[in-house]
Design a protein around this motif. Structure first.
Motif, PDB file in Angstrom:
ATOM      1  N   TYR A 196       0.829  -1.209   0.000  1.00  0.00           N
ATOM      2  CA  TYR A 196       0.000   0.000   0.000  1.00  0.00           C
ATOM      3  C   TYR A 196       0.861   1.255   0.000  1.00  0.00           C
ATOM      4  CZ  TYR A 196       0.917  -0.469   5.049  1.00  0.00           C
ATOM      5  OH  TYR A 196       1.514  -0.627   6.264  1.00  0.00           O
ATOM      6  N   ASP A 197       0.271   2.323  -0.527  1.00  0.00           N
ATOM      7  CA  ASP A 197       0.902   3.641  -0.428  1.00  0.00           C
ATOM      8  C   ASP A 197       0.520   4.322   0.871  1.00  0.00           C
ATOM      9  OD1 ASP A 197       2.159   3.330  -2.811  1.00  0.00           O
ATOM     10  OD2 ASP A 197       0.748   4.501  -3.978  1.00  0.00           O
ATOM     11  N   HIS A 238       9.562  -2.630   0.521  1.00  0.00           N
ATOM     12  CA  HIS A 238       8.880  -1.427   0.049  1.00  0.00           C
ATOM     13  C   HIS A 238       9.637  -0.943  -1.196  1.00  0.00           C
ATOM     14  CE1 HIS A 238      11.632   0.192   3.400  1.00  0.00           C
ATOM     15  NE2 HIS A 238      12.301   0.283   2.291  1.00  0.00           N
ATOM     16  N   THR A 241       5.996   0.756  -3.439  1.00  0.00           N
ATOM     17  CA  THR A 241       5.006   1.036  -2.391  1.00  0.00           C
ATOM     18  C   THR A 241       5.681   1.506  -1.108  1.00  0.00           C
ATOM     19  OG1 THR A 241       5.114  -1.254  -1.636  1.00  0.00           O
ATOM     20  CG2 THR A 241       3.386  -0.717  -3.218  1.00  0.00           C
ATOM     21  N   LYS A 242       4.874   2.054  -0.227  1.00  0.00           N
ATOM     22  CA  LYS A 242       5.352   2.391   1.118  1.00  0.00           C
ATOM     23  C   LYS A 242       5.619   1.099   1.885  1.00  0.00           C
ATOM     24  CE  LYS A 242       4.257   3.675   5.705  1.00  0.00           C
ATOM     25  NZ  LYS A 242       5.642   3.905   5.998  1.00  0.00           N
ATOM     26  N   HIS A 243       4.763   0.123   1.700  1.00  0.00           N
ATOM     27  CA  HIS A 243       4.946  -1.164   2.358  1.00  0.00           C
ATOM     28  C   HIS A 243       4.500  -2.276   1.416  1.00  0.00           C
ATOM     29  CE1 HIS A 243       5.193  -3.933   5.825  1.00  0.00           C
ATOM     30  NE2 HIS A 243       4.324  -4.620   5.109  1.00  0.00           N
TER      31      HIS A 243
END
Ligand SMILES: [Co+2]
Ligand SMILES: [Co+2]
Ligand SMILES: [Co+2]
Ligand SMILES: [Co+2]
Ligand SMILES: [Co+2]
Ligand SMILES: [Co+2]
Ligand SMILES: [Co+2]
Ligand SMILES: [Co+2]
Lengths: 439, 439, 439, 439
Positions: A196-197, A238, A241-243
């Motif tokens: 996810y961002d 990551h 994405t952020k994660h």
């Protein structure tokens, strides 16, 4: 066929350690036997298509700089795809690479929809088959790019939109079949945007279930078509994405266990992803060995001062010696190998730079292999570790491990024997010197 | 009983947001009802014994600086243990803390061997029982310190020496029973040295098996003695070790699955450990919710520029608002709570500093609770996320999730419908503004 | 004199690369000439007193584990100081170390006030003088510990309390004189707490001015007493403080310029501090060379996955090869040297571990020296860099550098010549292979 | 003029804290007076052209996703440049932005050589002048993009090829004059590639001298043309390079001192660059204040778990409260302001997302301004810090600071008075609570 982009580069030969020819191997002597196997069969190395043939040399602050006849970064026509294919296999062959790897979109011409996707993929796969036959350079693994197209901005299998899931299924189905058709030895999934961002708009449990289902569908399809290589997940914490859900090997293991996939899916460990995740590269391999999910390696390195995926070529023998040691300890590669998921620096604009990079990488792996073999033949390291745990071979230890003893009984063992265990040296510096002595 | 170290500090009362009294709560109004529950019952906060009463204010470059009547950092006599206990419960009570937490060695006098360990632990537990009864401050969780004594230099359950495993069993058995006796609501294991300093001397698989067996023994003993709180593992990626096996929530989940513990053991998530592991704090909570292993929280914060466990008190409401939001979304704490595993800075040498720290922390949690409740009451965030995944409620999505559809069928769905999914805004900035508006 | 703690350890001899004796040098052949200078004179290496003789083997989560006759971690009597001194010089001599380094409090007995400080320091310095004479092991540098005592909790020269500044002046004056008396070659200041724990209580400009004045006072005193070695500042970005003013070499340079010290003070660069600051070790050296403030080196390494100062012994030849290369390029050490500011791991509890650590470190430095010398003798790297900038030797470049040309003229040069500069390869991979070939 | 891309977005008004309209300001009331100045004049905020109008929404793993009428990411025709300009000023005006910022290439049509560069730049600057007059949105600062074009792959002023230096001179000269012409208040240089990809091919000292000369040329030209705003350097530690020379504020200060520029050049501090460099944002501002080089701010935020320049919009009031506090303490902005060097996330594809982002950012800054003003009006924080250093106002402290006292005299002061300074609490938690109370 036009004159190859690499026409001026000779085939790369082994010349031995005294050679100062930068376009020669100094350590990689493919047929040399080490621990009963050729160096080629130990390393099973591959050139990746994307960094070398699809990346135009841009970064987030600057435009592409590579001037290649196949025009990376521009729309890909069938003609450009052909030029690229010719150049790629010319390079693979000149390097003497046993393997290569590719994503669908690295090699094929552009497409507009699912139908043209299939048409263009089939076209290039057909030509690639000829190239494999011609050169003897085989496919280590295939994969589908589920992250570059705008449709995948919010993920592929984990997209909130099931239509995107369907598109991903189409690509993976196609590339899994193409990989099978081309005799590929593994099939890889890197979930670059399976994460996810922002957690604020994300239903994490729902997305994990989507991904779990997708992986099971892939495994089922693999069996259906009779592909006998393993499915590999490539962990990364990551970026973009952020994660990313497939954070590292231990995380992937938990995911596999949750969705009943631990006997079907293994990991493709990338060095730079390992360090971005806060793990050492060798830790990831030792962990995969311990958990029974060691598959293959994306060999590269990160920059210790830069917090993104620099995908540089490996250049450090002592760093890689434990890596080779654990790979051999784990039984060596079965279907896996060392895929150079590595790119030359943006300023390395010449054809020869691509060769320097791969030659250096192969030689560094070769030296690390020789060092690891030397450690194994000496036996001192392995013996040290065995001895360190030898107390567990005695009665109490065995009873603990076999589950015969309760917490209370173990506690009583300490009380009744008035145990006063003393600190034994872990000999870390001695062992580091041992690695250093061999590498 | 001597005059308390905190004699000059008044009991801390709620005075409302207009108060400028630094020794008052401005947001924490324990009995105020929020979403149908008192703030006290939402937060279930605890003071930890170790940082406030056992740490002498040293760091790795400097000596202890705290001048307390119970002489932290010096050998602990029974008398000092008593002074410390009195001071601790005086502080807990003045803060109006519903809970506290402790390790065996935080509270007890020194011991030489297993026998004196039991004697001294029993002695202090007996006194503590009286304090609990007297003050109404309850035990959120107990734990055994398996990392400070030299015997644990190479780990406790994962030590190469099974005698150390036995000692660890003795401590955990004793503290599990003590926790049960004191009415503790959870039992925590933090594997501070369950990892390695160098992978070179380590049999990773062997150590994981040792740890898996140990955890099963603990769970079995819990049932045997009738302790009905959960067993919690507190993840941390490293420090003091180079690598700790319980790296983060997802890693612990994989471990639990491997050793059949996923229904028995949950996580105690520490904010600072989350960020050291490269995860956001809220990620860890959302992950634990999704995996069904959310237990309790060690509330603190790390320093974004410092790469070690600074264990600072939380001070940022917008950062904690998603944390409270996900905790409430997951059903709120059952047996868990917010344990302030946080220490004042080394220069904060006065008694009042301990109060400033806890008051600030409790008020920040309270504000974040109010913000999260306000978001939940408004419903916009929750609705946004539901809507974002609503496509999965339709036929194709449901068929995927229920396992009715194969990869081929999903691919065909894309082809037959000529799907061209477009990018939908993830509205990250809008959602961040929403959080900001409430916090 | 008691039997030495190191009685069982032989003097360490050079045995050559074929030796498998872990208590021998394989590369460090002190008198071997390399580039016209002995290896000893190139490396000028030193053992540090603190990690090996003053640290008890504790960390922030655990007690001391080292059982030494001089009882590290306990109050230091004159007798223990003597035992420690004897053991230290026994070790230095057995290792064949040309140098050692120490802080005042590493070696001296405990003190209560300024007067007893002077008495105990004088006492040990007197004995140390005899040891130097006896063993021929010389003092590379002395320093005063301005960070461990509680009085320095808020800094030494930058303390908000000028009384602490005065104490710091007393210690530095004393140790500067002691260093001079002992024939030390440099005097080092590491401002471990010259920074802040929170910027909120800090007057940054005031503290910088305090520090600027302090350094000037030190320089003035150095000249007054006729100490002819340089004053060195050791940069570090943080730890124990949240932020330390002497962040890195470039920051120290700005500080020196601000307070008129750039001709008087140089840097003592520590490898682990460099990487904690987000710089590569070799960057710090090349920067110090470029800025004219290269002084000496604290040689060690950090752990790439751990965000604190692990102070491990160096173990990686290719990593250190550029370091040695830049040191030699900068003219080699004048008064500086390689001080092993490194400690064995906490589990390395035996006397022999201290030897393994230093032997490994010295050999790694020696190999890196040989590699760097080989690169220099070959000349290819140096030539490549010269060629890369050769355009600057022509008219336009020279006019720019000499200040003859304005911005407008330079712009006009581009317009008039319709310049279209193309990208030239930076040959990074080729150069990395070159380093690899020599190391 | 076509219908604006933002036709559906209303002008953004202040509606007060009770408003739930996401397209309204809740805190930013431009004319509201705070500490004797309007909020507009405190914040002096700007929209940046590049992220919003030039970036196509690509990242290193994926293609552009933004569908805008001006076609970001495609070759820029004069027509597209015009559409972009219209849209940009429409957006600036609807937001009520007092300022904007731009690089030459953000706004202009494509060019082939120095001549067409000048032609296209002049063309757009002419149109922009009209837009400024029409909307009253002014230019906070201009800058030249010296990093995106392939020619700058190895740097601009620090390029090994002096022809590139000349090109850079042409761009900077042109944009400095354009900025002057447009009434810009500052001129910024961000040396995105003024650093190295590998130190191995780099002559660090030569490159620093090139850069020093370049900056002097810029300053001389500024005076020549009568531009009266300051020249600002924007520090960043790395990315796209491995290492950038303008690492952080302290590093830039040393550079300015080295090349005699400290009275001419100031810093433009970016939040995300500060944290990438290992500094807190407020540290950079307090440092710039202390060193006298505070210029302007690029306001954004990084992601604490991601190691690259994420350039997100700020969203955290307590984090920004100290930032605003130090800015006001330093006298507030003179020519500087808050430039939103921030981009929406790649998934935020809609026109309204650009507004959510800026509205949220402006409101967060406004709240932080109000919090900082409240702290200043209360006076407690400032008083605490003054009191903490008050000892330095007495005789000994004054004599030290004024240079009257030698090291020996300071040492004697400690001895003669038998100083035993005790630790005074730094009250960190109390001060953090104070910040929290106001924010
Ligand atoms: Co990869
Ligand atoms: Co990568
Ligand atoms: Co904790
Ligand atoms: Co912690
Ligand atoms: Co040091
Ligand atoms: Co250090
Ligand atoms: Co910026
Ligand atoms: Co940025």
């Amino acid at each position: 066929m036009l004159m190859s982009y690499f026409a001026d580069i000779p085939s790369i030969a082994f010349e031995g350690t005294e050679s100062r020819n930068p376009l020669a191997y100094r350590f990689y002597d493919a047929d040399r036997e080490v621990l009963g196997k050729s160096m080629r069969d130990h390393l099973r190395w591959a050139v990746c298509y994307w960094h070398t043939f699809a990346w135009p040399g841009h970064d987030i602050f600057g435009a592409g700089v590579f001037e290649r006849p196949w025009k990376p970064g521009e729309p890909v026509t069938a003609e450009h795809a052909q030029i690229k294919l010719d150049a790629a296999f010319d390079m693979f062959a000149k390097l003497g690479a046993p393997f290569y790897c590719f994503h669908d979109v690295d090699a094929m011409a552009d497409h507009d929809d699912t139908t043209s996707y299939s048409r263009e993929l089939d076209a290039i796969v057909g030509k690639m088959e000829g190239k494999i036959a011609e050169t003897g350079v085989n496919l280590l693994w295939g994969t589908a790019n589920l992250f570059s197209h705008p449709r995948y901005a919010a993920g592929a299998a984990t997209n909130p939109d099931p239509d995107v899931f369907a598109w991903a299924a189409h690509q993976v189905r196609s590339m899994l079949e193409a990989t099978n058709h081309l005799g590929g030895e593994n099939y890889v999934l890197w979930g670059g945007r399976e994460g996810y961002d922002t957690i604020l708009n994300t239903n994490l449990g729902h997305e994990l279930d989507q991904l779990g289902r997708f992986m099971n569908m892939v495994v089922e399809h693999k069996h259906k078509i009779g592909f006998d290589g393993p499915i590999l997940i490539e962990p990364k914490p990551h970026e973009p994405t952020k994660h990313q859900y497939d954070r590292d090997t231990a995380t992937v293991y938990g995911f596999l266990k949750r969705y009943g996939l631990e006997d079907e899916v293994k990991v493709n460990i990338e060095a730079n992803h390992a360090t971005l995740a806060g793990n050492s590269f060798e830790h990831e391999i030792a962990t995969a060995n311990a958990l029974g999910i060691m598959g293959s390696i994306d060999i590269n390195r990160g920059d210790p001062q830069n917090g993104w995926d620099t995908d540089q070529f490996p250049n450090n023998v002592p760093d890689l010696t434990p890596v080779l040691y654990y790979i051999i300890q784990g039984g060596g590669f079965k279907t896996g190998g060392f895929n150079f998921d590595a790119k030359v620096r943006r300023q390395s604009v010449d054809a020869e730079d691509l060769f320097h990079a791969h030659i250096g990488g192969v030689d560094v792996l070769s030296r690390a292999l020789l060092a690891a073999a030397s450690i194994i033949e000496e036996g001192q390291l392995d013996q040290f570790v065995s001895d360190r745990y030898s107390g567990w071979n005695e009665a109490f230890g065995q009873d603990v491990l076999s589950g015969k003893i309760t917490l209370e009984q173990a506690a009583n063992h300490a009380v009744e024997n008035n145990l006063q265990p003393s600190v034994r040296s872990g000999r870390q510096e001695f062992l580091e010197n041992l690695i250093s002595r061999h590498s």
